[in-house]
Design a protein around this motif. Structure first.
Motif, PDB file in Angstrom:
ATOM      1  N   TYR B 172      20.670 -11.776 -11.496  1.00  0.00           N
ATOM      2  CA  TYR B 172      20.275 -10.391 -11.769  1.00  0.00           C
ATOM      3  C   TYR B 172      20.011  -9.640 -10.472  1.00  0.00           C
ATOM      4  O   TYR B 172      20.342  -8.454 -10.347  1.00  0.00           O
ATOM      5  N   ALA B 173      19.413 -10.323  -9.484  1.00  0.00           N
ATOM      6  CA  ALA B 173      19.177  -9.700  -8.179  1.00  0.00           C
ATOM      7  C   ALA B 173      20.506  -9.252  -7.572  1.00  0.00           C
ATOM      8  O   ALA B 173      20.627  -8.146  -7.039  1.00  0.00           O
ATOM      9  N   GLY B 174      21.523 -10.119  -7.687  1.00  0.00           N
ATOM     10  CA  GLY B 174      22.831  -9.775  -7.143  1.00  0.00           C
ATOM     11  C   GLY B 174      23.433  -8.577  -7.846  1.00  0.00           C
ATOM     12  O   GLY B 174      23.927  -7.643  -7.210  1.00  0.00           O
ATOM     13  N   ILE B 175      23.374  -8.572  -9.191  1.00  0.00           N
ATOM     14  CA  ILE B 175      23.984  -7.475  -9.951  1.00  0.00           C
ATOM     15  C   ILE B 175      23.274  -6.155  -9.684  1.00  0.00           C
ATOM     16  O   ILE B 175      23.911  -5.120  -9.487  1.00  0.00           O
ATOM     17  N   SER B 176      21.940  -6.200  -9.619  1.00  0.00           N
ATOM     18  CA  SER B 176      21.239  -4.918  -9.498  1.00  0.00           C
ATOM     19  C   SER B 176      21.356  -4.337  -8.087  1.00  0.00           C
ATOM     20  O   SER B 176      20.929  -3.216  -7.843  1.00  0.00           O
ATOM     21  N   SER B 177      21.972  -5.090  -7.152  1.00  0.00           N
ATOM     22  CA  SER B 177      22.160  -4.521  -5.815  1.00  0.00           C
ATOM     23  C   SER B 177      23.457  -3.710  -5.720  1.00  0.00           C
ATOM     24  O   SER B 177      23.758  -3.138  -4.693  1.00  0.00           O
ATOM     25  N   ILE B 178      24.241  -3.680  -6.829  1.00  0.00           N
ATOM     26  CA  ILE B 178      25.523  -2.966  -6.777  1.00  0.00           C
ATOM     27  C   ILE B 178      25.291  -1.464  -6.975  1.00  0.00           C
ATOM     28  O   ILE B 178      24.712  -1.066  -7.980  1.00  0.00           O
ATOM     29  N   PRO B 179      25.733  -0.635  -6.030  1.00  0.00           N
ATOM     30  CA  PRO B 179      25.533   0.816  -6.173  1.00  0.00           C
ATOM     31  C   PRO B 179      26.327   1.366  -7.364  1.00  0.00           C
ATOM     32  O   PRO B 179      27.434   0.882  -7.631  1.00  0.00           O
ATOM     33  N   PRO B 180      25.784   2.363  -8.079  1.00  0.00           N
ATOM     34  CA  PRO B 180      26.480   2.929  -9.251  1.00  0.00           C
ATOM     35  C   PRO B 180      27.876   3.458  -8.926  1.00  0.00           C
ATOM     36  O   PRO B 180      28.748   3.453  -9.786  1.00  0.00           O
ATOM     37  N   ALA B 181      28.064   3.874  -7.669  1.00  0.00           N
ATOM     38  CA  ALA B 181      29.370   4.435  -7.282  1.00  0.00           C
ATOM     39  C   ALA B 181      30.507   3.450  -7.560  1.00  0.00           C
ATOM     40  O   ALA B 181      31.610   3.854  -7.923  1.00  0.00           O
ATOM     41  N   TYR B 182      30.240   2.165  -7.435  1.00  0.00           N
ATOM     42  CA  TYR B 182      31.266   1.155  -7.677  1.00  0.00           C
ATOM     43  C   TYR B 182      31.733   1.204  -9.131  1.00  0.00           C
ATOM     44  O   TYR B 182      32.906   1.090  -9.430  1.00  0.00           O
ATOM     45  N   TYR B 183      30.758   1.368 -10.040  1.00  0.00           N
ATOM     46  CA  TYR B 183      31.109   1.403 -11.466  1.00  0.00           C
ATOM     47  C   TYR B 183      31.853   2.692 -11.804  1.00  0.00           C
ATOM     48  O   TYR B 183      32.758   2.695 -12.623  1.00  0.00           O
ATOM     49  N   GLN B 184      31.429   3.792 -11.148  1.00  0.00           N
ATOM     50  CA  GLN B 184      32.113   5.062 -11.395  1.00  0.00           C
ATOM     51  C   GLN B 184      33.571   4.968 -10.965  1.00  0.00           C
ATOM     52  O   GLN B 184      34.486   5.390 -11.679  1.00  0.00           O
ATOM     53  N   ALA B 185      33.766   4.369  -9.774  1.00  0.00           N
ATOM     54  CA  ALA B 185      35.138   4.195  -9.288  1.00  0.00           C
ATOM     55  C   ALA B 185      35.950   3.342 -10.264  1.00  0.00           C
ATOM     56  O   ALA B 185      37.108   3.642 -10.563  1.00  0.00           O
ATOM     57  N   ALA B 186      35.316   2.289 -10.784  1.00  0.00           N
ATOM     58  CA  ALA B 186      36.001   1.408 -11.730  1.00  0.00           C
ATOM     59  C   ALA B 186      36.351   2.165 -12.999  1.00  0.00           C
ATOM     60  O   ALA B 186      37.431   1.985 -13.572  1.00  0.00           O
ATOM     61  N   ALA B 187      35.423   3.044 -13.455  1.00  0.00           N
ATOM     62  CA  ALA B 187      35.663   3.810 -14.674  1.00  0.00           C
ATOM     63  C   ALA B 187      36.843   4.758 -14.486  1.00  0.00           C
ATOM     64  O   ALA B 187      37.677   4.938 -15.383  1.00  0.00           O
ATOM     65  N   ILE B 188      36.923   5.374 -13.303  1.00  0.00           N
ATOM     66  CA  ILE B 188      38.028   6.287 -13.013  1.00  0.00           C
ATOM     67  C   ILE B 188      39.359   5.532 -13.055  1.00  0.00           C
ATOM     68  O   ILE B 188      40.356   6.002 -13.589  1.00  0.00           O
ATOM     69  N   ASP B 189      39.347   4.285 -12.532  1.00  0.00           N
ATOM     70  CA  ASP B 189      40.562   3.479 -12.550  1.00  0.00           C
ATOM     71  C   ASP B 189      40.810   2.831 -13.910  1.00  0.00           C
ATOM     72  O   ASP B 189      41.743   2.045 -14.050  1.00  0.00           O
ATOM     73  N   ALA B 190      39.956   3.118 -14.891  1.00  0.00           N
ATOM     74  CA  ALA B 190      40.062   2.529 -16.228  1.00  0.00           C
ATOM     75  C   ALA B 190      40.102   1.003 -16.180  1.00  0.00           C
ATOM     76  O   ALA B 190      40.922   0.346 -16.819  1.00  0.00           O
ATOM     77  N   ALA B 191      39.204   0.421 -15.373  1.00  0.00           N
ATOM     78  CA  ALA B 191      39.171  -1.038 -15.248  1.00  0.00           C
ATOM     79  C   ALA B 191      38.562  -1.652 -16.494  1.00  0.00           C
ATOM     80  O   ALA B 191      37.638  -1.096 -17.081  1.00  0.00           O
ATOM     81  N   SER B 192      39.110  -2.809 -16.903  1.00  0.00           N
ATOM     82  CA  SER B 192      38.557  -3.510 -18.061  1.00  0.00           C
ATOM     83  C   SER B 192      37.254  -4.196 -17.652  1.00  0.00           C
ATOM     84  O   SER B 192      37.007  -4.416 -16.463  1.00  0.00           O
ATOM     85  N   PRO B 193      36.403  -4.522 -18.657  1.00  0.00           N
ATOM     86  CA  PRO B 193      35.147  -5.215 -18.317  1.00  0.00           C
ATOM     87  C   PRO B 193      35.394  -6.473 -17.493  1.00  0.00           C
ATOM     88  O   PRO B 193      34.639  -6.779 -16.579  1.00  0.00           O
TER      89      PRO B 193
END
Lengths: 262, 292
Positions: B172-193
């Motif tokens: 959980y420590a590792g996951i919560s260190s990921i900046p939201p921008a990474y997920y936004q970029a992934a969403a724009i690229d329509a990345a699968s889970p």
């Protein structure tokens, strides 16, 4: 639907963690030996009363608290400057030293128990809480340095430089600026040093064969021909209280302590 | 870049002095003992590498080594995926749920190690234990004393109960260190889970997960007090792990042989730590940026 499944899963995890414990907690409130005046197997505070009347058990609780506090203070005291050095400077042998610390963190205590027993018996550090506090440094100092380094590294360097320009010496900067700035880190470090020291039994056992027994060894000594199982579980429950209290205090910072390099 | 300054040694010196005193010095002393026959500590008799030869030529040593590896492999293949999965679910949960689950799951970590088997033996006791009575009621002939498979199941479940919290906290420590921008970029690229997990979350968790892997491997590989209390290595040595052999010799005060065994085990630890370091620094030459 998705979040319902998640809640069920979390509830299952909670049950998996709590049910084995629940049985122990329940047993601690029951008289497990035939006694006059109390029905065996009925609710009773007799086990906790017995603890409060036992000088040996109370001494064991005190011994545990002494050694664990001493250990946490020691680890924070030497860990903080070392973590600062690792976070801010590179120096000859820094990688090798970090590796050495890693090795001692992961070395199982049973591997070190004979060497430590022999050495500590020769210099008179056996049968005292001080000996246990020192020995537990072998795995807790690496933990302390590891966690603190991450917290210090996330403080910008300019923070130090401003303080030094204001005329602070290194010790004064440590206490007046750095410690307040990484207070959650100190808490998380103290928590992990506390739990790893509190639960360790192999070294604690070999160093307290005749005296200075901590809670864990006092519980071991309760087992015998006719074990008062209620008393054992009551001591176990008491042994959990400080740890659970500490978990509660650091719960919001728990996960942050590890976002660190190896 | 960090400035190069050797006076930083003064800051690490106190820590090094203590680690030397409680870690290195005992190992040096015991290396000396490992070459001697010590009826008592005052009567040393030089035997050279005899104790070492006894260990590395005994079938028992390799059998224990194999069992320890198997136990670690089982434990890791359950706890790591389960811990990561829970951490991933937590990441999408409400703050209150996160702290509740983290508090709950870390409770077993504060149980003294000698009490863990007591709690579990109590729990699986066929007459009094909740799980024991449940299994009896279901008609399962559960017998952890004499059925090797059942002893193994108890050990694996107990170890998972004990240590899952550490893996979850680290993951959980590792996951919560990921900046939201990474997920936004992934969403724009329509990345699968799966792609988000494989290319964003897993790489970002690598550092803490490798630490979880190392800690869990080492602690399960050298499991001692918990395994000993459950069935003392039985039935018929089916759960005799490396540490149990060492513990047996220390209990018998065989100074020479147990000293040699301590050194052999320490060398195993050293090898594992070294290969771990080599494997992780090959792929990630520079340390990762600290979390904000």
């Amino acid at each position: 639907m998705k979040s319902l499944g998640r809640i069920i899963l979390f509830a299952a995890i909670g049950a998996f963690v709590l049910v084995p414990l629940a049985q122990t907690i329940m047993t601690s409130f029951v008289s497990t030996l035939p006694r006059s005046g109390i029905v065996e197997g009925h609710f009773s505070l007799i086990n906790y009363q017995n603890i409060s009347h036992s000088a040996v058990l109370k001494q064991a609780i005190l011994n545990s608290i002494i050694y664990v506090v001493l250990n946490v203070v020691l680890c924070l005291g030497v860990g903080l400057p070392a973590a600062y050095a690792f976070a801010r400077y590179s120096f000859v042998g820094d990688r090798q030293l970090f590796f050495l610390l890693l090795v001692f963190r992961i070395t199982p205590t049973v591997v070190l128990s004979l060497p430590i027993f022999v050495l500590f018996a020769q210099i008179g550090l056996e049968n005292t809480p001080v000996g246990i506090a020192l020995v537990h440094c072998v795995f807790n100092i690496p933990i302390a340095i590891w966690i603190l380094e991450g917290f210090i590294a996330s403080v910008p360097r300019e923070f130090d430089e401003t303080a030094f320009l204001d005329g602070h010496s290194l010790p004064s900067f440590f206490f007046r600026h750095l410690v307040p700035a990484i207070a959650p880190g100190i808490g998380v470090t103290a928590f992990f040093c506390f739990i790893f020291s509190w639960v360790e039994v192999v070294l604690a056992r070999i160093l307290t064969t005749t005296g200075g027994k901590p809670i864990t060894m006092a519980i071991n000594a309760l087992f015998g021909f006719r074990t008062d199982f209620g008393l054992v579980t009551a001591m176990t429950v008491l042994a959990l209280v400080p740890g659970v209290a500490m978990i509660y205090f650091v719960r919001n910072h728990l996960a942050k302590g590890f976002v660190i390099r190896t | 870049m960090k400035p190069y300054d050797n006076s930083a040694w003064f800051l690490v010196l106190p820590a090094l002095v203590i680690v030397t005193f409680v870690g290195i010095l005992p190992l040096v002393a015991v290396t000396n003992y490992s070459f001697q026959d010590l009826f008592s500590l005052n009567n040393p008799y030089w035997v050279g590498i005899d104790w070492y030869r006894n260990i590395v030529t005994s079938e028992r040593f390799y059998a224990s080594l194999g069992r320890s590896f198997l136990f670690s492999a089982i434990v890791l293949s359950i706890q790591l995926p389960l811990g990561i999965w829970i951490a991933l679910l937590l990441q999408r949960s409400h703050r209150f749920i996160v702290s509740t689950v983290l508090v709950l799951i870390t409770v077993p970590l504060v149980v003294p190690w000698n009490m863990i088997p007591v709690i579990w033996l109590n729990f699986i006791n066929p007459n009094m234990g909740l799980a024991g009575r449940m299994l009896a009621w279901l008609g399962v002939g559960f017998d952890y004393k004499f059925n090797a498979l059942h002893t193994w199941i108890v050990l694996v479940v107990m170890d998972t109960w004990h240590w899952l919290g550490l893996v979850v906290v680290l993951a959980y420590a590792g996951i919560s260190s990921i900046p939201p921008a990474y997920y936004q970029a992934a969403a724009i690229d329509a990345a699968s889970p799966w792609q988000v997990f494989r290319f964003i979350q897993l790489p970002k968790m690598k550092t803490v997960l490798s630490m979880a892997l190392l800690l869990r491997f080492m602690d399960s590989f050298m499991i001692y007090i918990e395994a000993f209390r459950i069935n003392a290595g039985g039935p018929d040595s089916a759960t005799a792990f490396l540490s149990l052999d060492l513990g047996e010799e220390i209990q018998a005060f065989n100074y020479g042989p147990s000293a040699a065994r301590s050194i052999v085990y320490f060398l195993i630890v050293l090898t594992i730590a070294w290969s771990f370091k080599a494997a992780t620094s090959m792929r990630a030459p520079v340390t990762m940026a600290p979390a904000k």
